[in-house]
Structure formats: structure tokens, C-alpha cells
Enzyme design. Structure first.
Site, PDB file in Angstrom:
ATOM      1  N   GLU A 442       0.838  -1.215   0.000  1.00 56.86           N
ATOM      2  CA  GLU A 442       0.000   0.000   0.000  1.00 56.86           C
ATOM      3  C   GLU A 442       0.874   1.268   0.000  1.00 56.86           C
ATOM      4  O   GLU A 442       0.511   2.286   0.572  1.00 56.86           O
ATOM      5  CB  GLU A 442      -0.938  -0.033   1.208  1.00 56.86           C
ATOM      6  CG  GLU A 442      -2.232   0.749   1.061  1.00 56.86           C
ATOM      7  CD  GLU A 442      -2.966   0.523  -0.235  1.00 56.86           C
ATOM      8  OE1 GLU A 442      -3.310  -0.628  -0.528  1.00 56.86           O
ATOM      9  OE2 GLU A 442      -3.188   1.513  -0.967  1.00 56.86           O
TER      10      GLU A 442
HETATM   11  C1  LIG Z   1       2.624  -9.726   0.784  1.00 58.75           C
HETATM   12  C2  LIG Z   1       2.318  -8.692  -0.242  1.00 58.75           C
HETATM   13  C3  LIG Z   1       0.999  -8.377  -0.513  1.00 58.75           C
HETATM   14  C4  LIG Z   1       0.692  -7.439  -1.497  1.00 58.75           C
HETATM   15  N1  LIG Z   1      -0.618  -7.209  -1.838  1.00 58.75           N
HETATM   16  C5  LIG Z   1      -0.897  -6.479  -2.956  1.00 58.75           C
HETATM   17  C6  LIG Z   1      -2.216  -6.421  -3.478  1.00 58.75           C
HETATM   18  O1  LIG Z   1      -3.164  -6.966  -2.914  1.00 58.75           O
HETATM   19  N2  LIG Z   1      -2.432  -5.733  -4.629  1.00 58.75           N
HETATM   20  C7  LIG Z   1      -1.425  -5.110  -5.299  1.00 58.75           C
HETATM   21  O2  LIG Z   1      -1.684  -4.520  -6.337  1.00 58.75           O
HETATM   22  N3  LIG Z   1      -0.159  -5.146  -4.819  1.00 58.75           N
HETATM   23  C8  LIG Z   1       0.132  -5.812  -3.675  1.00 58.75           C
HETATM   24  N4  LIG Z   1       1.416  -5.890  -3.208  1.00 58.75           N
HETATM   25  C9  LIG Z   1       2.457  -5.157  -3.891  1.00 58.75           C
HETATM   26  C10 LIG Z   1       2.994  -3.982  -3.081  1.00 58.75           C
HETATM   27  O3  LIG Z   1       2.054  -2.959  -3.046  1.00 58.75           O
HETATM   28  C11 LIG Z   1       4.340  -3.577  -3.712  1.00 58.75           C
HETATM   29  O4  LIG Z   1       5.262  -4.600  -3.387  1.00 58.75           O
HETATM   30  C12 LIG Z   1       4.809  -2.230  -3.230  1.00 58.75           C
HETATM   31  O5  LIG Z   1       3.991  -1.215  -3.727  1.00 58.75           O
HETATM   32  C13 LIG Z   1       6.250  -1.952  -3.655  1.00 58.75           C
HETATM   33  O6  LIG Z   1       6.452  -2.217  -5.014  1.00 58.75           O
HETATM   34  P1  LIG Z   1       7.655  -3.159  -5.458  1.00 58.75           P
HETATM   35  O7  LIG Z   1       7.593  -4.405  -4.679  1.00 58.75           O
HETATM   36  O8  LIG Z   1       7.651  -3.262  -6.933  1.00 58.75           O
HETATM   37  O9  LIG Z   1       8.945  -2.399  -4.993  1.00 58.75           O
HETATM   38  P2  LIG Z   1       9.675  -1.246  -5.793  1.00 58.75           P
HETATM   39  O10 LIG Z   1       8.688  -0.258  -6.295  1.00 58.75           O
HETATM   40  O11 LIG Z   1      10.611  -1.855  -6.765  1.00 58.75           O
HETATM   41  O12 LIG Z   1      10.505  -0.554  -4.632  1.00 58.75           O
HETATM   42  C14 LIG Z   1      11.779  -1.019  -4.178  1.00 58.75           C
HETATM   43  C15 LIG Z   1      12.389   0.035  -3.274  1.00 58.75           C
HETATM   44  O13 LIG Z   1      12.528   1.258  -4.001  1.00 58.75           O
HETATM   45  C16 LIG Z   1      11.895   2.315  -3.314  1.00 58.75           C
HETATM   46  N5  LIG Z   1      11.308   3.246  -4.278  1.00 58.75           N
HETATM   47  C17 LIG Z   1      10.671   2.968  -5.448  1.00 58.75           C
HETATM   48  N6  LIG Z   1      10.256   4.102  -6.005  1.00 58.75           N
HETATM   49  C18 LIG Z   1      10.625   5.116  -5.211  1.00 58.75           C
HETATM   50  C19 LIG Z   1      10.485   6.514  -5.230  1.00 58.75           C
HETATM   51  N7  LIG Z   1       9.841   7.141  -6.221  1.00 58.75           N
HETATM   52  N8  LIG Z   1      11.009   7.244  -4.206  1.00 58.75           N
HETATM   53  C20 LIG Z   1      11.646   6.644  -3.195  1.00 58.75           C
HETATM   54  N9  LIG Z   1      11.807   5.321  -3.111  1.00 58.75           N
HETATM   55  C21 LIG Z   1      11.298   4.565  -4.096  1.00 58.75           C
HETATM   56  C22 LIG Z   1      10.819   1.656  -2.460  1.00 58.75           C
HETATM   57  O14 LIG Z   1      10.494   2.460  -1.338  1.00 58.75           O
HETATM   58  C23 LIG Z   1      11.495   0.354  -2.068  1.00 58.75           C
HETATM   59  O15 LIG Z   1      12.307   0.560  -0.935  1.00 58.75           O
HETATM   60  C24 LIG Z   1       1.740  -6.781  -2.193  1.00 58.75           C
HETATM   61  C25 LIG Z   1       3.071  -7.090  -1.888  1.00 58.75           C
HETATM   62  C26 LIG Z   1       3.368  -8.042  -0.955  1.00 58.75           C
HETATM   63  C27 LIG Z   1       4.792  -8.408  -0.721  1.00 58.75           C
END
Ligand SMILES: Cc1cc2nc3c(=O)[nH]c(=O)nc-3n(C[C@H](O)[C@H](O)[C@H](O)COP(=O)(O)OP(=O)(O)OC[C@H]3O[C@@H](n4cnc5c(N)ncnc54)[C@H](O)[C@@H]3O)c2cc1C
Length: 600
Positions: A442
């Protein structure tokens, strides 16, 4: 062994004395939330959490949800039955609109109930939580036909809901969403693409699952302006409301995770066999805008997960500390026998940190929930606007700060248990593992902090930040002028904390434009600073109210005195961090950015 007990006295104190449930219950549409109704709801929820959900928490952790060879997903033993009871008792629709079968109760009251679900079994509650998000996403922008077709069953919990945003290349940056939605000329769309990390993406609780999916139509513009929102049911729904054919959406796999094992986190494939039938919500290309409507509530709920876990980790640690005998505590008389570890000052420090953190995050969250209710229902347009501005400012704090705090609390919970905290059988480790996701999904803490420095502070030139700081100062002054030494001390610390928050905001507003990379490098400390001071603000208010009750001889003196001591502890040991964080922010150089990427 520790059994979860909802902290009802504390919840009532925060609901009525700090968040003003009496006032909220007078808002149009909330008249049914009388004290009697609220008491009955809190007591029934507390029983369900203690007797049904809490015992299943460890079962869910050990068994996890499993994908079967036939592609179906089986949840852990007892979860399906617990979900059935949950829905039969009406918990799913507690705050939902009566038009669709909900009870229409205030979000504030719903927050206390939600805290109990998170404390007792956060992985279980994720299904209901995501369903709430899906309901909101249809309720606000959806057509009447869409609402009639899907909402009554979703509010009843007969059908669950999911939120499908994330794809392999599109996590924090939803502009990169690639899932396609092709119009069929009959008002429906065929959806093609893969979504990852979908919470409760498949399971055996319900006969149907209503997926809310972000996708692009063929001519959509690039980036976030070209994303639309679709309803894609797992099983198609006939016009008479009966279930029809299976839609073209499959659970391809489930993730193996650090925590929340009972919650199935699915990879979903849409359209491998000709296209999944989807229905547009609202208008094309406005999907992200619609998502933002429900985002406040979803982020708030994850913040409540933090509150719930902090409370439960504290309860378990306190119970263990009273039982575990080890060593003779310093300062006791010579020859005293060895005793429980709760007598050691360092254990007291940890327990007080856990307790004060749970109370502070709860108070900040409930006060925000009350403002959400007012923003929704207040009859006066100006008041509505004022409450909404406060909500918008507070949401990143509730989400970002409460969840970061919960992880520290869960870690302290492990520490209080010593070696037994590191082994799984005490349960302390599960809270530590389960809480770890809360700062990620989220919107990560980094994303919350970007929002907080940008849209919530810099965009209005720090205007709302100054209004909130002004409210905090009033409380600090009242405390500082109090005759009671504890309250005086809290007031002094709160005053310093607010000054630190003001100084940080004053630095940030120009820096956001002039040195955006430096400003973003200190965004998380800036968010943390405001969270800590907001916690002190609300605990300080609580201390003033407790002192008044004590003076007047009303209420439970033991409880009220504990509120004052907890606030004093927070003032002495947590509020001073604000000044340090303000230095981190305002004296932030570009050292964090000085190394070239290849030097890492
Ligand atoms: C158990 C679990 C349940 C989930 N449930 C859902 C769900 O129901 N529906 C759904 O759609 N998604 C869901 N997600 C996805 C979740 O919302 C994402 O994992 C999250 O938004 C982060 O995206 P990412 O994993 O691609 O990480 P990334 O976006 O690749 O981020 C990696 C790192 O980079 C940092 N970062 C990236 N962009 C920026 C920025 N602009 N400024 C500063 N820092 C940045 C982040 O803070 C993080 O530390 C779930 C994930 C998990 C693990």
C-alpha cells in the site's frame, strides 16, 4: 501463554475522550452509533477476536495457504469457518453503506473493531480489508448497474474482493502498468496480463472473487493518465445475479513469504484463454484517480495493522515478563530472591516503549478516523474541508509512522523474550515477521514520505502543517502551565517537539523546490519526526483529560494514573528524538547522494 484481550478501557478512552465518538455519532447518518450500540459492538468484537481469531493466528502461520495441484487455493485449517462466522455476524459490512446491506456505522468505531482483527490475526483480516478496498472502488465511481450487481454480495462477504495494481515491472510506479483491456463493442472488455503479489488473489472462503484490475485500453495515453479500472469477477455473474461460467483468470502460483503466511499472495494470469471479461468502472483513463479515492482508507487500514500488531506484541511481552524468572533485579534489598524479569529496569524500559508506542499510534489513528467521518458527513461545508485537509495530512503519518513503529515494537517484543523470542513457539517472532510487510505494501514508507513532503507539505507552502502545529502548541502550553509536575514535563517536551516539527517544515518548503534530491533524501526522517510529535500531542491530550478526571474523582484512578505515566515516559524518552530528527532534516546535506551509483 498469552491470550489476546482487546484493551477495551483504553479503546473507549481514546474513542470518546480523544476522538470524540459522541460528536461523530451526531453526524447525519451516524445516529445509530449510540453508546449502547458502540459498547455492544466492541464487546462482541472483542469476544470474536479472543475466542476465534487469536487461536487461529499460529495455525495460519504454521500451515499457510497452499495452492493445490488443480489450481485451487486452500486456506489453513479453521480459517474458512472463521470467515463464515465473521460474515454471518455482520462484521464485513460494519461501516458499509446500508443501501448495499451494510450497517453504515462510523469509521471511527470501525477502526477500533479493525484494530482487534489485526491484533488477533492480521493475515485473516486481509481478506476483509481488501474486500473493503474493492467495495470502495466500485461504490464511488461505479455505475448503478455495477453497484447493484456486485456490492450487496461483497458487503455481505459472500463474495470477496481484491485489488490488482502491481505487475512485475510496475510496483511503486504504476505508470508502468501493462495489462491490456480491449473493448468488445458490447460494453464489456477482454483483459490480458499478469498481476503479481495479489492479496487473497485466490482462496476457498467464497464462491466468487471480484478482482479490481488496473489496465490500459488500446489507445490509452502513456503513463498514469492512461490507466483504467475494471471489475473482473473470478466467476461471471448472470443478469439475474446467479453465477455463470468461470472467467479467464487463473491463480498461477502463491508466494513463499517472511510472514502473513495464512494470506495467499497470488500471481494472477488474466486472459490466457481468450481474454478475461471485465467491466469498466467509471470512465476510461481515470483508473488511478479512482484508486486515489480509496487510497486514504486503504492506507489508514494498513496503519491500523501497525497499531494492532504493536498492541498484541506488547500484551505477549508483558505476560512473558511477569512469568519468566531470571536474576535478581538491581536495587532490591539484599537477599531478595530471584524474580520475574519484569523487575529489571531495562525490561521496564522496553515494555514502556511498547506500551507508549501502541497508545500513541492508536490515539493518532483514531483521531484521524474521526476526522474522516467528519470529512464525509459534517453538515457544514467549511468544516468538511477543514477535516479533509487534516485527514490528507495525517494519512501518510498513520500509514508510514505507525507501521515503522510497529516493527520496532515487535522487535522489542522478541527482545523481552530473550532466546525464547527467537524460537517460534512463543509467538513473539510471528508478530515481528508479520509486521515486516506493513511498511512495504500500500505504498512503501519511502512513497508515503514522498507524498508527505510533496503533496502534503510543500504544495500548500506548509499551510496545513502550520495549522496542525498550532493545535499541538495549544496542548503543549496547557500542559506546561499545569500544576502537576508530570504534565508540566510532558508540556515542555511537547513544546520542543512542535518547535522541531515547525523548523523542519520551514526548511522543507523551499528546499523541496530548490534542492529536491536533498529534500527527498530526508523525507522519511521528516515523516518520522511528525509522527513522533503527533503521538506526543495525543498522549499529552490524554494526560490532561486523565488529570481532570482524577481531580474530579471520576473514572478508574489506576487506569488514569497509568495514562499520565505512559505519556510522561513518551515525553521523556521518545519526544526528544524530534529535535535530533529536525537536525537530520534541516542540516541534511547531499552526503547521502555524494557517491556515484557504482561506488555502492
Ligand atoms: C505480501 C504482499 C501483498 C501485497 N498485496 C498487494 C495487493 O493486494 N495488490 C497489489 O496490487 N499489490 C500488492 N502488493 C504489492 C505492493 O504494493 C508492492 O510490493 C509495493 O507497492 C512496492 O512495489 P515493489 O515491490 O515493486 O517495490 P519497488 O517499487 O521496486 O521498490 C523497491 C524500493 O525502491 C523504493 N522506491 C521505489 N520508487 C521510489 C520513489 N519514487 N522514491 C523513493 N523510493 C522509491 C521503495 O520504497 C522500495 O524501498 C503486495 C506485496 C506483498 C509483498
Amino acid at each position: 501463554m498469552s491470550q489476546y484481550q482487546a484493551p477495551l478501557a483504553e479503546m473507549r478512552f481514546v474513542l470518546y475522550e480523544l476522538a470524540g465518538l459522541d460528536q461523530v455519532a451526531q453526524l447525519p447518518g451516524y445516529e445509530e452509533a449510540t453508546p449502547d450500540v458502540a459498547t455492544a459492538i466492541l464487546e462482541e468484537a472483542a469476544k470474536f477476536a479472543t475466542n476465534v481469531l487469536d487461536p487461529l493466528n499460529v495455525v495460519g502461520d504454521r500451515e499457510g495457504s497452499r495452492r493445490q495441484d488443480d489450481g485451487t487455493v486452500r486456506t489453513p485449517t479453521g480459517f474458512k469457518d472463521a470467515y463464515r462466522q465473521f460474515c454471518e455476524n455482520g462484521w464485513n459490512g460494519l461501516t458499509k453503506h446500508p443501501e448495499f446491506g451494510g450497517q453504515g456505522l462510523p469509521l471511527l468505531l470501525g477502526s477500533a473493531v479493525e484494530e482487534m482483527w489485526h491484533s488477533s490475526n492480521v493475515a485473516f483480516n486481509l481478506c476483509a480489508m481488501l474486500t473493503q478496498g474493492a467495495i470502495e472502488s466500485i461504490e464511488l465511481p461505479g455505475s448503478d448497474a455495477l453497484k447493484r450487481k456486485f456490492l450487496p454480495n461483497m458487503v455481505a462477504g459472500t463474495w470477496a474482493g481484491t485489488m490488482n495494481l502491481t505487475e512485475a515491472q510496475a510496483g511503486s510506479d504504476l505508470a508502468a502498468v501493462r495489462t491490456k483491456a480491449v473493448p468488445q463493442g458490447d460494453g464489456t472488455y477482454k483483459v490480458f496480463g499478469n498481476k503479481i503479489f495479489i492479496t487473497y488473489g485466490d482462496h476457498d472462503y467464497t464462491e466468487n472473487i471480484i478482482h479490481l484490475v488496473l489496465a490500459r485500453t488500446p489507445d490509452a495515453p502513456e503513463g498514469v493518465k492512461g490507466i483504467s479500472l475494471f471489475v473482473v469477477p473470478k466467476v461471471l455473474v448472470n443478469d439475474d445475479g446467479s453465477l455463470g461460467a468461470r472467467n479467464d483468470v487463473q491463480c498461477v502460483s502463491l508466494e513463499h513469504k517472511l510472514g502473513i503466511h495464512a494470506s495467499p499472495t497470488a500471481v494472477l494470469a488474466f486472459g490466457d484463454n481468450g481474454g478475461a471479461t471485465g467491466y469498466l468502472v467509471g470512465e476510461e483513463n481515470r483508473g488511478l484517480e479512482y484508486m486515489f479515492i480509496m487510497m486514504n482508507l486503504a492506507r489508514f487500514s494498513v496503519g491500523m495493522e501497525g497499531v494492532g500488531i504493536a498492541e498484541r506484541a506488547y500484551q505477549r511481552a508483558a505476560a512473558y515478563a511477569k512469568e519468566r524468572v531470571q536474576g535478581r533485579a538491581v536495587g532490591l534489598e539484599k537477599g531478595a530472591p530471584t524474580g520475574p524479569i519484569i523487575e529489571h529496569p531495562d525490561i521496564r524500559r522496553m515494555l514502556m516503549t511498547m506500551r507508549a508506542s501502541a497508545e500513541a499510534t492508536r490515539a493518532v489513528a483514531y483521531v484521524t478516523a474521526a476526522a474522516m467521518d467528519n470529512a464525509l458527513r459534517h453538515p457544514d461545508a467549511e468544516a468538511k474541508k477543514r477535516h479533509q485537509a487534516f485527514v490528507d495530512f495525517m494519512i501518510p503519518i498513520v500509514k508510514g509512522w505507525s507501521t515503522e513503529t510497529a516493527q520496532k515494537v515487535a522487535s522489542l517484543g522478541v527482545q523481552v523474550h530473550g532466546g525464547m523470542g527467537f524460537v517460534e513457539e512463543t509467538g513473539a517472532a510471528q508478530y515481528y515477521r508479520d509486521s515486516r510487510i506493513m511498511t512495504i505494501y500500500e505504498g512503501t514508507t519511502g512513497i508515503q514520505a514522498n507524498d508527505f513532503i510533496g503533496r502534503k507539505t510543500a504544495r500548500d507552502g506548509g499551510a496545513v502543517a502550520r495549522v496542525v502545529a498550532g493545535e499541538m502548541e495549544k496542548v503543549a502550553k496547557e500542559l506546561a502551565g499545569h500544576a502537576d509536575a508530570n504534565l508540566k514535563a510532558i508540556g515542555a517536551r511537547l513544546g520542543e517537539g512542535v518547535a522541531a516539527a515547525r523548523a523542519a517544515a520551514a526548511w522543507l518548503v523551499p528546499a523541496f523546490g530548490a534542492q529536491p534530491r536533498v529534500a527527498h533524501a530526508v523525507a522519511v526522517p521528516y515523516l518520522e519526526l511528525w509522527g513522533i510529535v503527533a503521538g506526543g500531542w495525543q498522549l499529552g491530550r490524554g494526560a490532561l483529560i486523565a488529570a481532570k478526571h482524577l481531580r474530579e474523582g471520576t473514572g478508574d484512578a489506576r487506569f488514569l494514573t497509568a495514562k499520565i505515566h505512559t505519556a510522561r515516559f513518551y515525553g521523556d524518552s521518545m519526544l526528544p528524538q524530534a529535535a535530533g530528527l529536525a537536525r537530520t532534516v534541516t542540516e541534511g546535506s547531499d552526503a547521502a547522494l555524494a557517491l556515484a551509483a557504482e561506488q555502492f
